[in-house]
Each structure stands twice: as C-alpha cells, then as structure tokens.
Design an enzyme around this catalytic site. Sequence first.
Site, PDB file in Angstrom:
ATOM      1  N   LYS A  32       0.917  -1.026   0.287  1.00 33.07           N
ATOM      2  CA  LYS A  32       0.099  -0.175  -0.004  1.00 33.07           C
ATOM      3  C   LYS A  32       0.882   1.159   0.070  1.00 33.07           C
ATOM      4  O   LYS A  32       0.428   2.333  -0.644  1.00 33.07           O
ATOM      5  CB  LYS A  32      -0.993  -0.010   1.241  1.00 33.07           C
ATOM      6  CG  LYS A  32      -0.176   0.003   2.613  1.00 33.07           C
ATOM      7  CD  LYS A  32      -1.286   0.149   3.594  1.00 33.07           C
ATOM      8  CE  LYS A  32      -0.766   0.096   4.875  1.00 33.07           C
ATOM      9  NZ  LYS A  32       0.032   1.427   4.944  1.00 33.07           N
ATOM     10  N   THR A  33       1.765   1.184   0.692  1.00 29.75           N
ATOM     11  CA  THR A  33       2.978   2.547   0.891  1.00 29.75           C
ATOM     12  C   THR A  33       3.370   2.625  -0.572  1.00 29.75           C
ATOM     13  O   THR A  33       3.435   3.772  -1.259  1.00 29.75           O
ATOM     14  CB  THR A  33       3.945   2.167   1.817  1.00 29.75           C
ATOM     15  OG1 THR A  33       3.146   2.210   3.096  1.00 29.75           O
ATOM     16  CG2 THR A  33       4.656   3.653   1.913  1.00 29.75           C
ATOM     17  N   ASP A 220      -2.649   7.933   3.927  1.00 28.37           N
ATOM     18  CA  ASP A 220      -2.500   6.648   4.311  1.00 28.37           C
ATOM     19  C   ASP A 220      -2.951   5.993   5.589  1.00 28.37           C
ATOM     20  O   ASP A 220      -3.524   6.815   6.385  1.00 28.37           O
ATOM     21  CB  ASP A 220      -0.641   6.555   4.469  1.00 28.37           C
ATOM     22  CG  ASP A 220      -0.263   5.386   4.353  1.00 28.37           C
ATOM     23  OD1 ASP A 220      -0.830   4.152   3.901  1.00 28.37           O
ATOM     24  OD2 ASP A 220       1.036   5.185   4.685  1.00 28.37           O
ATOM     25  N   GLU A 221      -2.898   4.849   5.815  1.00 31.13           N
ATOM     26  CA  GLU A 221      -3.741   4.180   6.883  1.00 31.13           C
ATOM     27  C   GLU A 221      -5.180   4.806   7.149  1.00 31.13           C
ATOM     28  O   GLU A 221      -5.341   5.199   8.473  1.00 31.13           O
ATOM     29  CB  GLU A 221      -2.686   4.471   8.186  1.00 31.13           C
ATOM     30  CG  GLU A 221      -1.293   3.995   7.983  1.00 31.13           C
ATOM     31  CD  GLU A 221      -1.331   2.151   8.055  1.00 31.13           C
ATOM     32  OE1 GLU A 221      -2.487   1.806   8.279  1.00 31.13           O
ATOM     33  OE2 GLU A 221      -0.285   1.740   7.953  1.00 31.13           O
ATOM     34  N   GLN A 251      -7.426  -3.949   9.607  1.00 33.22           N
ATOM     35  CA  GLN A 251      -6.332  -3.787  10.381  1.00 33.22           C
ATOM     36  C   GLN A 251      -6.534  -2.467  11.279  1.00 33.22           C
ATOM     37  O   GLN A 251      -5.360  -1.862  11.839  1.00 33.22           O
ATOM     38  CB  GLN A 251      -5.139  -3.528   9.714  1.00 33.22           C
ATOM     39  CG  GLN A 251      -4.726  -4.621   8.732  1.00 33.22           C
ATOM     40  CD  GLN A 251      -3.388  -4.573   8.143  1.00 33.22           C
ATOM     41  OE1 GLN A 251      -2.489  -4.501   8.578  1.00 33.22           O
ATOM     42  NE2 GLN A 251      -3.465  -4.313   6.753  1.00 33.22           N
ATOM     43  N   ARG A 604       1.827 -10.492  10.276  1.00 33.75           N
ATOM     44  CA  ARG A 604       3.250 -10.060  10.449  1.00 33.75           C
ATOM     45  C   ARG A 604       3.899 -11.148  10.082  1.00 33.75           C
ATOM     46  O   ARG A 604       5.486 -10.861   9.782  1.00 33.75           O
ATOM     47  CB  ARG A 604       3.385  -9.561  11.791  1.00 33.75           C
ATOM     48  CG  ARG A 604       2.717  -8.573  12.394  1.00 33.75           C
ATOM     49  CD  ARG A 604       2.386  -7.321  11.509  1.00 33.75           C
ATOM     50  NE  ARG A 604       1.242  -7.364  10.726  1.00 33.75           N
ATOM     51  CZ  ARG A 604       0.942  -6.619   9.698  1.00 33.75           C
ATOM     52  NH1 ARG A 604       1.834  -5.682   9.410  1.00 33.75           N
ATOM     53  NH2 ARG A 604      -0.131  -6.672   9.162  1.00 33.75           N
TER      54      ARG A 604
END
Length: 725
Positions: A32-33, A220-221, A251, A604
């Site tokens: 995503k980044t 973002d996020e 998340q 993770r």
Amino acid sequence: MDLSANLNSSQIEAVTAPLGSVLVLAGPGSGKTRVLTHRVAQLITAMGVVPRSIVAVTFTNKAAKEMSKRVQELLTHDTNAGDGLPNLGTFHALCARIIRQEADHLPLTRDYVIYDDADQQSLVREAIKDLRLDPKQTRPGRILNAISKAKNELIELEDYPTDTYANEVVRLVYERYQQALLANNALDFDDLLFWVYRLLRDHDDLQSAYRRRFQHLLVDEFQDTNTAQYSLLRLLAGENPDLFVVGDPDQSIYRWRGADYRNVHRFQEDYPQARTILLEQNYRSTQTILDVATAVIDRNPGRQRKLLFTDRGSGIPVVLHESYNENDEADFAVELISTLTFAGEADPGDCAVMYRTNAQSRALEEAFLRAGLPYRIVGAQRFYGRREIKDLIAYLRLIHNPVDRVSLLRALNTPPRGIGAKTIELLLESSQKRDVAPAEILFALARDKDPALMDIFNPRARRALVSFADSWLRWIEMKENSGLVALIDLILEETNYRAYIDDGTEEGESRWENIQELRRVAYEFEDIDLASFLESIALISDQDTLSEEQNAPTLLTLHAAKGLEFPVVIIIGLNDGVLPHQRSFDDPEAMAEERRLLYVGVTRTKDRLYLLRTFRRRIAGPSTLSEPSRFLHNIPPKLLDGDLLGSQNWEQTSYKQKTTWDLSSKIPLEPQYEPGMRVRHKVFGEGIVLSTKIDHDDEEVSVEFEEIGTKHLDASMAQLEVLDG
C-alpha cells in the site's frame, strides 16, 4: 521513468486511476505504501499536477519520512523545482503549519507552544485544585482522557454533556483547562486538529483558499482516522475532490485512541462516485498463513471481504501448541527459537513473540534469562523495570528491611499522601543527628515514644508520617503470619494504589495488569518467605536484561506489531480472557477489534507461525482451567499442525491418552530415555533425567539441569544428547 514497473495489475489500476475519489482497500503485505508514493509521483510526472498542490498525510513521523524518501526516489531530476514540493507529513504537522499561518483568526499568536502529556496533566491538576475537587476521586489522567476524546469527537465545550455528575466534573475541568491553555499561548496535541477544523468551518474564505491550494489529497492508513481527521478532510476536499485514500478496515486496532474504521464506510457513503480498488496480492506471507488470517477475520460482520493470495506457495502448516501454564508456554517459545536457530532454519533476530498485554512479557523475559539468551522488547519497558512494579517491590523491601533508605524514599509519598520535600528533608536530618535509620524516627512518632520529635514536624506532616508508619508496622507484623499474596493485597488496599495508577486510560489499565502479573508471580512463591521472594526478583531484575542486540528475538504486544514483519512469529496467550481480552466479552465492537488484533499479528508472519495457549492460567489468583481462544475454533484444522483440546475435557482426554493404547497405531512409541540418564541440552546444559512418559506421539522428559533446575521437554524438539555415566 516507467512508474508501472514492478507493480501488479491492481496496483497499476490504483496508481493510474483518473483524478477523483479513490478508495484503495489494501490487504496486509500488499504494497500500500508503494501504491501511495507511486500515485504522488504519477500525479506530478504523468498528470502534470503542480507538486505544491499535493497533500499526502499519514500518522507517524517515521511513516511520513519513509513516504517522503520514496517519493523523492521516484521523482525524476527534471521535475520543475519552481513548482515546489508536495506537502508530505502527518495530520498534526499539517495542522500546526496552518495554525501558524492563520493565527490572526485564532485566540493565540504564531509563536504558540504545544504542550506534552506532562504539561497537560499539570494544567488539569491545577484546575482540579482551583475547583476544590477531591483529587482522589477526580483522577487527572481520567479527566484528560475524557477531554481528549471530546476534542477528537469535535464536541465543543458548550456542548459537552452534563447528564451525570462525572460528566459535569469533566466539563468544569475542561473549561478551566482550555482557559489555562490559551492563557499560556499553548495548544495540546488534539487542539491542532480541533482548531483547524473550526477555522475552516467558520471562515468560508479560508476554506475556499485552502481548497484551491490543496487540490490533491492523499491519506495513508485511512482506517485509523478519527472523527476530527475525517471531518477536516471533508472540509478540505469539498464535494468533487481528488481524494485518494488507502487503508484496511481489517487492520483497525486503535479504537481506544479514537480511530474509527467506520470512516471507510462513511467515505463510500459521502462519495458514492468513488472508485474502489482491492489490493489482494500479498508479498509477505505464505498462502497457509493468509488462509488462517482470513478464517479469523471473516467472522467479523459488515466487512468487505478480500481474497488474499500470494505467489509464495502454501508453505508449512501453522503450529498450534498447548502448554500446561504460562511458564511452560514461555519455556516452549524460548526452546522453539533455540531449536530453529540451532538447526539453521532461522536467526534469532528473525523471531518475534507477540502477546495481548505488556504484563505477559514477564514470563517470557524470565524464560529468556533462565536460558541465558538475549532478547529485545519493542514499545515497552522491561517488566521489572516498570514504575508500578518498582513501587510495589519498594514496599515489600521496606517490610523485609526497614532500614532500606532508597525504598523508603520511593514509597514514602507514592501514592501522594501529603509528605512534601521539606518534610522528607527534616526526616533525614533528624535521623542523621540521632544516628539512626529514618525508620526509627517514623516508628517513634507512631508509638509516641519521643516527645522531642513532635515539634520537628508541623501537625499536617506529622499526621501523614504517623499514618504511613502505622501501616508499615502492620505490614511488618502481618509478614510473619500471612502469605505473600495477602500481604500484597493489604498494601494495595491501604495505599489505594489502584486509584493512583489506573486512571481509566489504556495505559492505566495496562499498569494495573502489570501489578496483577506481579501478584500472580507471588502465588508461585506462596510457600516461601518474603526474603526468598525478593532475592528471586532481584536475581532477575539485576541481571543484564538490557541487551539490545539486533540479532535477538523481539518481544512485543500485538498493538506494537502493526507495520512490522518477521520470518517467524509466535503468538502466546490464545485463551479466552486474554485474547480476546475479557473486557471485550460484553462489547461487540471491542470483540471485533480483538479479532482484528489477532489478524494483524498473524499477517506479520512471513514463513512460520506458532499459536500458543495454556490449559491453566492465573487471572487474579490461583491457576484455573482456561478455555482456548474462541478465535482458534474458526481456523480449519487442515491448516493447523496440532490438536485443540478444550479445558473442560483436557484433563480426562489427557488421562485417557496416557493410560490407553491406540490400537490403530502400527508401532507403539518406545521411550528413548530413562530415569538416571545423564543428558546434555544445547541451551540448558547438562542434567539428569528424572522421569519420562509417552504423550500422544512424543516422549515427555523431565530433566533436572545443573544450572536452571527442572524442565519438562518434548524429546522430538529437545534433541537431548545422552552422556556416558
């Protein structure tokens, strides 16, 4: 430069989407980044957007720096420098700049300061004092938390509810607190968003100016935005914006900070024309791990499902292991890491052990120390170095050794009991002049044995000292007749310690959980005296526990794991009441977030995932049977290596396994070891086999090691070497 190189089809679709509203739902490990930074570069190099008209925001300075670095690497050298640079940073940094530029419209000046938590606490305490409220009933941390929540929900002071006495108190303090901030030309962290929102809401000319200035917004996020942040974005964006948001509601794990994953749904409602793009290809985990994660998160209601997939193959099954109690669970985690390292299948630094609460690190830390292995802790102080633990240990040391001056100075006014610095100075001077320990002065005051001491302290200070000394003497007397747990409970009760550290915030609750963990440790030492208990604690806390070697296993909470990745992940404490936390049982929203928390931990993982639970667990006293986490029942057995036995039938099932012969087995397992054998373990050293038994398809061996005492090991993992003699 070809910005689409090394992007998959979904990523390319997001990066090259036409201007307008775009929602990118990005699964974990889906890049995503990369998508967001490539989108910024695409706007500038392919769509002719002026860089300074771009605003890209995220939540942490670390993430903002990473975003800025990646954008700079993508932009070519021929970008027109005269057009400026894109505005990349955090929400709060952007708002701080706006406030400085528009201070003339606000009741403060451009040289305002931002108060940190300690400054805010100080102002709240002053307000409580000015309002003549009882500080024991009106905890500053609890009040400040309520004020922060109100600001994040954009609740104006005049609109704050006063339907209960508690809310009325908050409103009174809120008013004084805000007055004090402005009098000091100061803002708190929440004010940065709050004031900019009001600034744009109340000034149409400024709202229009900033919409013209910031024509391209990227977030973002996005799942972690709160009400204030989302409302501010709406004001900046307008009705038909170029608004590109990236996030994953699955998340969203910071509800206690005000984050609201429902903003993703609000975005879809507010911008029905928005294009929604799913990023489902994962570049981190194996398919088995993704399938486990999906099985867990799919039970959450009202979510948009993502079909996570990877090109990495299925990988190995996820291991489910059930230990007897917390200490065995911790030992298993340490032994597992040692085994993987010894076999060359992982480096120590590849491994992470994750848990729901900070208090769970205690058993892990002790297991690592017993094994003589280094470890790192992320996002928390080591257990025996935490303030609340050191406070309680100081009380216990005073009871054991009344002449312990260091512990006395720590405990004397903790929690505050009106004993100021001047009183302490007089106490120390008096003890020095009489050549006795300060304890002797206090005991003499309490027993009214020395009239000369009465004139040294003023009446208020004398009453506080006598009250402390009376309690101290009772605790010393109780030490001889009661167990450790009863003694700790009395200290906590008479000092009202919970009210002192548990202010109703997440941090306060975590501190109280740490105290409960120390209390659980005391249960294990119930049959020994206080001196032995303190000696054991000292041997743990005084060892070199501060190793920060990079090539060492990482211990961290599931909250702290967000944004990280590890080849090997071990998640402990998968018991109902731990994960999910018992506070979530009566709150569907909290339970949904607990499920998201496990989902974050599972995703993770790159290669190997181990899920650990215990049959018995100490919650607030003796060890009791403990149910497996309800989340474990959602995972298809075919994905797991290991059986899930409920606590209700574990003991009889275990007994049956140990006393009956499975006739379907082709060859019964023969013991490799027998009592009296001398063996060597690669980590624990040499020892003597005490007992051995066949347990299911493995041999359980009890060994008394020379250095660390008795350990219960599975032969298949322990790889014990039999020594001559």
